[in-house]
Design an enzyme around this catalytic site. Structure first.
Site, PDB file in Angstrom:
ATOM      1  N   LYS A   1      -9.757  11.215   4.338  1.00  0.00           N
ATOM      2  CA  LYS A   1      -8.598  11.973   5.096  1.00  0.00           C
ATOM      3  C   LYS A   1      -9.349  12.810   6.241  1.00  0.00           C
ATOM      4  CE  LYS A   1      -4.433  12.944   5.531  1.00  0.00           C
ATOM      5  NZ  LYS A   1      -4.763  12.477   7.068  1.00  0.00           N
TER       6      LYS A   1
ATOM      7  N   LYS B   1     -13.464  21.075   3.152  1.00  0.00           N
ATOM      8  CA  LYS B   1     -11.837  21.556   3.403  1.00  0.00           C
ATOM      9  C   LYS B   1     -11.142  20.746   2.553  1.00  0.00           C
ATOM     10  CE  LYS B   1     -11.266  21.449   7.736  1.00  0.00           C
ATOM     11  NZ  LYS B   1     -10.427  21.304   9.210  1.00  0.00           N
TER      12      LYS B   1
ATOM     13  N   LYS C   1     -13.567  11.390   9.380  1.00  0.00           N
ATOM     14  CA  LYS C   1     -13.117  11.894  10.954  1.00  0.00           C
ATOM     15  C   LYS C   1     -13.323  10.850  11.887  1.00  0.00           C
ATOM     16  CE  LYS C   1     -11.588  15.836  12.757  1.00  0.00           C
ATOM     17  NZ  LYS C   1     -10.783  17.066  11.848  1.00  0.00           N
TER      18      LYS C   1
ATOM     19  N   ASP D   1      -6.070  15.507  15.744  1.00  0.00           N
ATOM     20  CA  ASP D   1      -6.985  16.871  15.990  1.00  0.00           C
ATOM     21  C   ASP D   1      -6.970  16.966  17.446  1.00  0.00           C
ATOM     22  OD1 ASP D   1      -9.542  18.149  14.438  1.00  0.00           O
ATOM     23  OD2 ASP D   1     -10.149  17.789  16.177  1.00  0.00           O
TER      24      ASP D   1
ATOM     25  N   ASN E   1      -1.981  22.970  19.706  1.00  0.00           N
ATOM     26  CA  ASN E   1      -1.166  23.110  18.445  1.00  0.00           C
ATOM     27  C   ASN E   1      -1.448  24.088  17.521  1.00  0.00           C
ATOM     28  OD1 ASN E   1      -1.531  22.053  15.349  1.00  0.00           O
ATOM     29  ND2 ASN E   1       0.638  21.463  16.318  1.00  0.00           N
TER      30      ASN E   1
ATOM     31  N   SER F   1      -0.850  17.418   5.400  1.00  0.00           N
ATOM     32  CA  SER F   1      -0.912  16.250   5.323  1.00  0.00           C
ATOM     33  C   SER F   1      -0.877  15.512   3.975  1.00  0.00           C
ATOM     34  CB  SER F   1      -2.259  15.743   5.971  1.00  0.00           C
ATOM     35  OG  SER F   1      -2.289  15.777   7.373  1.00  0.00           O
TER      36      SER F   1
HETATM   37  N1  GLU Z   1      -7.683  17.544  12.168  1.00  0.00           N
HETATM   38  C1  GLU Z   1      -6.802  18.492  11.004  1.00  0.00           C
HETATM   39  C2  GLU Z   1      -8.358  19.235  10.497  1.00  0.00           C
HETATM   40  O1  GLU Z   1      -9.332  19.394  11.030  1.00  0.00           O
HETATM   41  C3  GLU Z   1      -6.092  17.850  10.105  1.00  0.00           C
HETATM   42  C4  GLU Z   1      -6.758  16.606   9.426  1.00  0.00           C
HETATM   43  C5  GLU Z   1      -5.478  15.680   8.593  1.00  0.00           C
HETATM   44  O2  GLU Z   1      -4.518  16.285   8.516  1.00  0.00           O
HETATM   45  O3  GLU Z   1      -5.849  14.930   8.120  1.00  0.00           O
HETATM   46  O4  GLU Z   1      -8.441  19.622   9.335  1.00  0.00           O
END
Ligand code: GLU
Length: 456
Positions: free
Chosen positions: A100, A124, A136, A176, A251, A388
């Site tokens: 994810k 995270k 990612k 992102d 955002n 998410s």
């Molecule tokens: N890009 C966001 C982050 O850095 C969200 C990733 C997501 O929602 O999967 O955590």
């Protein structure tokens, strides 16, 4: 203790960590952002590994992504010219759940950047407690100045390769930098067309009318301010009347401003790659949203339309504006030692990372020495991916929760992350060190799962 460590325990954890690091740097040559993210975590893990040296074997597996995908993304612009970009997806770790993490479309994207982001995402996501693995992706495509039709064709080409690696139980991307609701829409459409499946759980950040969750748009910024509020509460303070500097105007920045203002703070700044705007009356968020989200314009346009209270500083950085709280919400390494010293001189009490790894290692050290509370991105900006996770839950249950319900859950998750990180730092003899607490707490969750699941 360890079920999977076949080797004898390494007596000297420090030298074992050094050789692990040297090995990782050699195997991932020319990837400074990844080395930096790795260093930050490795520097925190000494206390845990001294107590449980058998987890070194788990760590050796953890620093190697499970899978790395690189692919060609050809597309045609409106004039018919052909462009070739590079697409990436690093599926880093799936011990806690499907991979994810977001997709970033920006010219600076390369394998090392995606790897740093994917590595951060593991910890995270672990901190959210929602059972998500880490991954990612993205591309060096630059959406700036491109028409909607060009962005659509790019997204369709990108998904035409990526779709085979995705699935609600396998890998679930989101947005992102450079990937928002518009891009997620085009990506979802192409996935649906290729697979002939209306599979809501394959992407998050969808529109609320077609499987998205309320609060997902606001979640990273809201969550970051909630985390900052928890840090301030430790000092017996709240956000009311605090002066806040925010960098960025995407955002994360916009919704950090919204929540900070809602909690009574005075938000002074916004920025983009051309400079920053400082607004003595406080940022007019309706105007900034109109300029940035509707017109896809620049912060200089905001300053021009706002009138006397706002001033645009070309090429400058928001960190020169004295404030109580700093919310770096633009991108990696945007806040260096010089910026940290300026903030400390200006009396900053807390810094909460809305972006991923915005503070350089020197800045982190300076904040630590000055006793400034620093919320690292993997804790402070986890509200985005947490929401998410809530979107995935709603999709799996084919249900839709209200804005108030999701916001209450997000607030509870951020409180829980803060409490876990704070307590972990205290247990390991470093009270108030959120960087150490986040790295150790995230690592422990992933490492326990990896250890239990055997050597894979
Ligand atoms: N890009 C966001 C982050 O850095 C969200 C990733 C997501 O929602 O999967 O955590």
């Amino acid at each position: 203790m360890s079920k999977t460590s076949p080797r004898p325990l390494t007596p000297d954890v420090t030298s074992a960590l050094e050789s692990l690091r040297a090995d990782a740097v050699r195997r991932n040559a020319g990837e400074p952002e990844f080395h930096q993210a790795l260093d930050e975590v490795l520097e925190s893990l000494g206390p845990v590994l001294s107590a449980r040296p058998e987890l070194l074997d788990v760590l050796r597996r953890l620093v190697e992504p499970e899978r790395q995908i690189i692919f060609r993304v050809p597309w045609q612009d409106d004039a018919g010219a052909t462009h070739v970009n590079r697409g990436f997806r690093v599926e880093f770790n799936s011990a806690l759940g499907p991979y994810k993490g977001g997709l970033r479309f920006h010219p600076s994207v390369n394998l090392g950047v995606v790897k740093f982001l994917g590595f951060e995402q593991i910890f995270k996501n672990a901190l959210t407690g929602l059972n998500m693995g880490g991954g990612k992706g993205g591309s060096d495509f630059d959406p700036h100045g491109r028409s909607d039709a060009e962005v659509m064709r790019f997204c369709q080409s990108f998904m035409t390769e990526l779709y085979r690696h995705l699935g609600e139980h396998t890998d679930v991307p989101a947005g992102d930098i450079g990937v928002g609701g518009r891009e997620i829409g085009y990506l979802f459409g192409q996935y649906r067309r290729i697979t002939n499946r209306w599979e809501a759980g394959v992407l998050t950040g969808k529109g609320t009318g077609w499987g998205g969750s309320p609060v997902r748009v606001e979640a990273t910024g809201y969550g970051n301010v909630l985390f900052a509020a928890e840090m301030l509460a430790q000092r017996g303070e709240d956000l009311e009347g605090q002066q806040v500097v925010v960098s960025g105007s995407g955002n994360v920045a916009l919704y950090s401003m919204e929540k900070a203002q809602a909690l009574g703070a005075h938000v002074l700044t916004a920025s983009d790659s051309s400079g920053y705007v400082v607004d003595e009356k406080g940022i007019d968020l309706d105007l900034l949203k109109q300029v940035k989200e509707v017109e896809r314009g620049r912060v200089a346009d905001y300053a021009e339309r706002r009138g006397a209270s706002a001033r645009f500083v070309p090429g400058g950085r928001v960190w020169d504006v004295p404030a109580d709280l700093a919310l770096p919400s633009a991108t990696q390494n945007e806040l260096d030692a010089e910026a940290a010293l300026a903030l400390i001189r200006g009396g900053v009490k807390a810094v909460s990372e809305g972006a991923n790894m915005p503070c350089t290692p020197e800045a982190v050290r300076l904040f630590r020495e000055a006793g400034v509370a620093l919320g690292p991105g993997k804790a402070a900006n986890a509200g985005g991916v947490a929401t998410s996770g809530l979107e995935m839950r709603q999709n799996a249950a084919r249900s839709a929760w209200t804005f108030a319900d999701v916001e209450a859950r997000l607030a509870a998750i951020m409180r829980d992350i803060h409490a876990t990180v704070h307590e972990t730092a205290e247990i390991h003899g470093a009270p108030g060190d959120y960087v150490l607490g986040a790295n150790i707490a995230g690592f422990q969750r992933v490492a326990e799962a990896m250890d239990a699941q055997g050597i894979i």
